[in-house]
Design a protein around this motif. Structure first.
Motif, mmCIF file in Angstrom:
data_model
loop_
_atom_site.group_PDB
_atom_site.id
_atom_site.type_symbol
_atom_site.label_atom_id
_atom_site.label_comp_id
_atom_site.label_asym_id
_atom_site.label_seq_id
_atom_site.Cartn_x
_atom_site.Cartn_y
_atom_site.Cartn_z
ATOM 1 N N HIS A 12 0.857 -1.187 0.000
ATOM 2 C CA HIS A 12 0.000 0.000 0.000
ATOM 3 C C HIS A 12 0.887 1.228 0.000
ATOM 4 N N ILE A 13 1.000 1.858 -1.159
ATOM 5 C CA ILE A 13 1.852 3.033 -1.302
ATOM 6 C C ILE A 13 1.208 3.974 -2.310
ATOM 7 N N HIS A 14 1.461 5.259 -2.116
ATOM 8 C CA HIS A 14 0.995 6.283 -3.055
ATOM 9 C C HIS A 14 2.221 6.961 -3.675
ATOM 10 N N ILE A 15 2.134 7.249 -4.944
ATOM 11 C CA ILE A 15 3.164 8.022 -5.636
ATOM 12 C C ILE A 15 2.457 9.193 -6.304
ATOM 13 N N ASP A 16 2.883 10.408 -5.966
ATOM 14 C CA ASP A 16 2.151 11.602 -6.406
ATOM 15 C C ASP A 16 3.118 12.615 -7.015
ATOM 16 N N PRO A 17 3.217 12.653 -8.353
ATOM 17 C CA PRO A 17 4.141 13.594 -9.000
ATOM 18 C C PRO A 17 3.721 15.056 -8.880
ATOM 19 N N VAL A 18 2.465 15.318 -8.510
ATOM 20 C CA VAL A 18 1.962 16.689 -8.428
ATOM 21 C C VAL A 18 2.174 17.262 -7.034
ATOM 22 N N ASN A 19 1.793 16.508 -6.012
ATOM 23 C CA ASN A 19 1.833 17.016 -4.638
ATOM 24 C C ASN A 19 3.001 16.482 -3.818
ATOM 25 N N GLY A 20 3.790 15.574 -4.405
ATOM 26 C CA GLY A 20 4.871 14.958 -3.650
ATOM 27 C C GLY A 20 6.130 14.794 -4.483
ATOM 28 N N ARG A 21 6.943 13.813 -4.126
ATOM 29 C CA ARG A 21 8.223 13.581 -4.785
ATOM 30 C C ARG A 21 8.069 12.775 -6.064
ATOM 31 N N GLY A 22 6.962 12.097 -6.217
ATOM 32 C CA GLY A 22 6.695 11.393 -7.453
ATOM 33 C C GLY A 22 7.679 10.283 -7.745
ATOM 34 N N ILE A 23 8.215 10.294 -8.960
ATOM 35 C CA ILE A 23 9.072 9.214 -9.429
ATOM 36 C C ILE A 23 10.337 9.081 -8.578
ATOM 37 N N GLU A 24 10.815 10.161 -8.006
ATOM 38 C CA GLU A 24 12.003 10.065 -7.145
ATOM 39 C C GLU A 24 11.733 9.166 -5.943
ATOM 40 N N ALA A 25 10.510 9.204 -5.426
ATOM 41 C CA ALA A 25 10.155 8.314 -4.316
ATOM 42 C C ALA A 25 10.154 6.865 -4.781
ATOM 43 N N ALA A 26 9.638 6.611 -5.981
ATOM 44 C CA ALA A 26 9.643 5.248 -6.528
ATOM 45 C C ALA A 26 11.079 4.763 -6.730
ATOM 46 N N LYS A 27 11.952 5.652 -7.190
ATOM 47 C CA LYS A 27 13.358 5.275 -7.375
ATOM 48 C C LYS A 27 14.016 4.945 -6.039
ATOM 49 N N ASP A 28 13.661 5.683 -4.996
ATOM 50 C CA ASP A 28 14.189 5.380 -3.668
ATOM 51 C C ASP A 28 13.813 3.964 -3.255
ATOM 52 N N PHE A 29 12.573 3.595 -3.497
ATOM 53 C CA PHE A 29 12.101 2.247 -3.154
ATOM 54 C C PHE A 29 12.913 1.206 -3.917
ATOM 55 N N ARG A 30 13.135 1.439 -5.193
ATOM 56 C CA ARG A 30 13.857 0.461 -6.007
ATOM 57 C C ARG A 30 15.331 0.379 -5.610
ATOM 58 N N TYR A 57 -15.035 10.146 -10.868
ATOM 59 C CA TYR A 57 -13.838 9.467 -10.364
ATOM 60 C C TYR A 57 -12.942 8.953 -11.495
ATOM 61 N N ARG A 58 -13.412 9.031 -12.708
ATOM 62 C CA ARG A 58 -12.574 8.594 -13.826
ATOM 63 C C ARG A 58 -11.275 9.391 -13.867
ATOM 64 N N GLY A 59 -11.344 10.673 -13.555
ATOM 65 C CA GLY A 59 -10.130 11.485 -13.527
ATOM 66 C C GLY A 59 -9.131 10.995 -12.496
ATOM 67 N N VAL A 60 -9.633 10.544 -11.336
ATOM 68 C CA VAL A 60 -8.771 9.994 -10.283
ATOM 69 C C VAL A 60 -8.102 8.719 -10.775
ATOM 70 N N PHE A 61 -8.911 7.838 -11.373
ATOM 71 C CA PHE A 61 -8.388 6.533 -11.780
ATOM 72 C C PHE A 61 -7.430 6.655 -12.958
ATOM 73 N N ASP A 62 -7.771 7.500 -13.922
ATOM 74 C CA ASP A 62 -6.878 7.658 -15.075
ATOM 75 C C ASP A 62 -5.550 8.280 -14.651
ATOM 76 N N ALA A 63 -5.600 9.221 -13.729
ATOM 77 C CA ALA A 63 -4.357 9.823 -13.240
ATOM 78 C C ALA A 63 -3.504 8.785 -12.518
ATOM 79 N N THR A 64 -4.142 7.908 -11.757
ATOM 80 C CA THR A 64 -3.404 6.851 -11.050
ATOM 81 C C THR A 64 -2.737 5.910 -12.042
ATOM 82 N N LEU A 65 -3.437 5.574 -13.109
ATOM 83 C CA LEU A 65 -2.866 4.674 -14.116
ATOM 84 C C LEU A 65 -1.720 5.338 -14.872
ATOM 85 N N ARG A 66 -1.802 6.647 -15.074
ATOM 86 C CA ARG A 66 -0.680 7.344 -15.716
ATOM 87 C C ARG A 66 0.549 7.304 -14.813
ATOM 88 N N VAL A 67 0.344 7.476 -13.511
ATOM 89 C CA VAL A 67 1.462 7.373 -12.579
ATOM 90 C C VAL A 67 2.038 5.966 -12.600
#
Length: 283
Positions: A12-30, A57-67
């Motif tokens: 259970h993790i969130h990755i948020d390129p708009v409000n957070g560190r985004g891909i850099e957080a994912a890279k930290d995990f890897r 909610y389609r906007g929420v889900f599509d944004a999640t899939l783009r991330v």
């Protein structure tokens, strides 16, 4: 100890390129040894969306899939989990009746279930408020939760629950009525006393004892990836780091680690968790 021979899964993790560190957080995990994540959709307000219908909610889900697609480019395996955060009830009820709010949330879950049926997501997210609410709010929230369980049964997928701290034992009966196997109902931010499948925060003190007892559970960070709450709940490196710490300290075995990070999530979500190539996306 290197983790290169063991899958490491954050349930259970969130990755948020708009409000957070985004891909850099994912890279930290890897970089820390992580290989797989269950990427959970955030609440509608994280995307500036004010839903009035399920379709919103389609906007929420599509944004999640783009991330999810962006994170996959780092070499991680990503399993999207889509749904409607239970705290949406409180916000929706400021603008409409409780019944109308429940209808919007159920319709949002219906939409999420279609993404699962189309193979774009692997599980649903639902639950009930984790804070104190009026009895009528709890009642209608439980109706939304039950609807999610019914959808999980119909789709043959798991359902992650965001709910109050504690066992949530009453959900066992709800799952039975809905027709979903209770082992496919995951209690996010779990306590060990839950009869559901526990997803435990990686630093939970009972992880070694539960592993030695052969208990089936997963590990999570519940990393929110929000700049105004850095590192909350725990950081993206946490699941690999705590796993390494448990292994190096002899607190869990490699067999335990495989059960936690590969076997249990594979069985719970109906996915294949195998080691990806560590050279697939260098950075």
């Amino acid at each position: 100890m290197k983790l290169s021979g063991i899958p490491i899964t954050d349930d259970h993790i969130h990755i948020d390129p708009v409000n957070g560190r985004g891909i850099e957080a994912a890279k930290d995990f890897r970089r820390s040894g992580g290989t797989h994540i269950f990427l959970v959709s955030k609440p509608s307000w994280s995307f500036g969306i004010t839903p009035s219908s399920g379709e919103d909610y389609r906007g929420v889900f599509d944004a999640t899939l783009r991330v999810a697609d962006m994170v996959r480019e780092t070499g991680l395996v990503v399993f999207p989990v889509l749904g409607v955060h239970p705290a949406e009830m409180s916000r929706l009820a400021e603008r409409m009746s409780l019944d109308a709010a429940a209808g919007v949330m159920m319709a949002g879950l219906d939409l999420a279930a279609r993404y699962v049926e189309e193979g774009e997501a692997v599980a649903l997210k639902s639950g009930r408020p984790h804070y104190e609410v009026a009895p009528e709010v709890l009642s209608v929230s439980n109706a939304v939760l039950f609807h999610a369980l019914e959808l999980g049964a119909a789709c043959g997928c798991a359902v992650q629950l965001h709910a109050e701290s504690g066992p949530c034992a009453d959900v066992v009966e709800m799952a039975g009525r809905a027709g979903i196997p209770v082992e496919r109902v995951v209690k996010h931010f779990a306590t060990p006393d839950t009869p559901l499948t526990p997803s435990l925060i990686a630093r939970h003190e009972d992880i070694p004892a539960l592993a030695r007892a052969g208990r089936r559970f997963t590990m999570e960070s519940d990393y929110m990836d929000e700049n105004d709450r850095p590192g909350a709940v725990i950081g993206p490196k946490s699941v690999p780091r705590f796993t390494r710490r448990y292994l190096e300290g002899g607190l869990i075995t490699e067999e335990d680690a495989w059960r936690i990070h590969a076997d249990t999530p594979s069985r719970t979500y109906g996915v294949d968790i195998v080691l990806p190539s560590r050279n697939s996306a260098p950075f």
